[in-house]
Design an enzyme around this catalytic site. Structure first.
Site: not given
Length: 336
Positions: A288-290, A320
């Site tokens: 996952t990330c932004g 996110w």
């Protein structure tokens, strides 16, 4: 070495014709043994082969002050087509660059003259930033013969690769994204046999369930954002998002898997990086990330570190941007 400049006619051939016909069929070329990366010399030697297609997947954050679309209009690897990460996406949601439908992806691939048997090489203008997102997208839709150009356009130029520098018409460059956007829900597939492998994608609901699980059934979660964003001390670049991370996730900022110049680290070095972050590459893992972009850099790094064993790891597509905007979901601010 400075890149050669490719001499072309006063008007570059429009991509519109490419959206209406594909190149002649040819036998498949051998892929490099890494299966995930090719170097600039390999690409230079294969340019012009009818079943080797090159995609510019450049996509930048507003804070980076660059425009991938505008840069592609001005200069590109000869014969490259533009894969619009934000345009070839799901436009029924306000989340950025979510995966498109099967029909939309098929329409885009047909427009880009890509067939299921083609070898596709993806690059971006930073070295290794958004190209892995295109790599993962193709993998998720079942296109196995895809690799990222190690070091991207900067490495290609440094190797003396030719660069096209004529201005391309905006309409032609945007055609694939336009056709993808025009696909109605339930539209029939085009010639490209797109079918999303749902095991390569994680939804918000699946991630919520994962936080409640324990033992071998729980997937490890690795977050590619900076440590400051991970623990909530650094503001999110998108307004309205909470700070912190998904409970139980580990932090591995994506620059840690890259060498200077945007090249991916070696398999052994990557293994050490993942281990140091508390990640066991022999166990289930989701990234996952932004917004689902740099998580794909970690997916590419994991693929290289394991030499492709177990296939491509899944991505939490909403990342996110979705989790941090959703009321009622748990948020942690302490490192595991």
């Amino acid at each position: 070495m400075l890149p050669h400049r490719l001499a072309v006619g006063s008007k570059f051939r429009s991509l519109r014709s490419s959206c209406q016909s594909s190149s002649a069929a040819a036998g498949a070329l051998p892929m490099p043994t890494s299966m995930d990366l090719v170097d600039a010399s390999w690409l230079v030697s294969k340019l012009g082969q009818p079943d080797v297609k090159v995609l510019d997947g450049s996509c930048y954050l507003p804070t980076q002050g660059r425009d991938g679309f505008a840069e592609f209009q001005k200069f590109r690897v000869p014969g490259a087509r533009f894969f619009d990460v934000n345009g070839i996406a799901d436009h029924s949601t306000n989340l950025p660059h979510m995966l498109p439908s099967d029909a939309a992806f098929s329409a885009a691939m047909d427009c880009l003259s890509i067939k299921a048997e083609d070898t596709v090489i993806v690059y971006d203008g930073m070295g290794c930033f958004s190209a892995p997102r295109v790599w993962w997208t193709l993998k998720a839709f079942g296109h196995d013969r895809v690799a990222v150009l190690d070091g991207g356009l900067p490495a290609y130029k440094a190797a003396g690769g030719e660069v096209e520098e004529t201005i391309m018409e905006q309409e032609a460059v945007q055609e694939a994204a336009r056709l993808a956007r025009a696909c109605a829900p339930g539209a029939r597939l085009g010639a490209y046999p797109a079918r999303l492998n749902l095991t390569k994608v994680r939804s918000l609901d699946a991630m919520l369930v994962n936080t409640t699980m324990a033992g071998p059934t729980q997937e490890q979660v690795v977050d590619a954002r900076s440590l400051g964003r991970f623990v909530g001390t650094e503001p999110e670049p998108r307004a309205g998002l909470k700070g912190g991370h998904i409970p139980g996730s580990r932090n591995l900022p994506f620059p840690q898997v890259l060498e200077q110049g945007g090249r991916l680290k070696s398999a052994s070095a990557l293994h050490e990086v993942f281990t140091a972050a508390g990640i066991d590459l022999q166990k289930p893992l989701v990234a996952t990330c932004g917004s689902g972009l740099t998580a794909c850099i970690l997916a590419l790094a994991a693929h290289r570190a394991t030499r492709g064993e177990g296939g491509v790891i899944p991505i939490f597509d909403g990342s996110w941007t979705q989790w941090g905007a959703t009321e009622g979901v748990p948020v942690a601010t302490t490192e595991v």
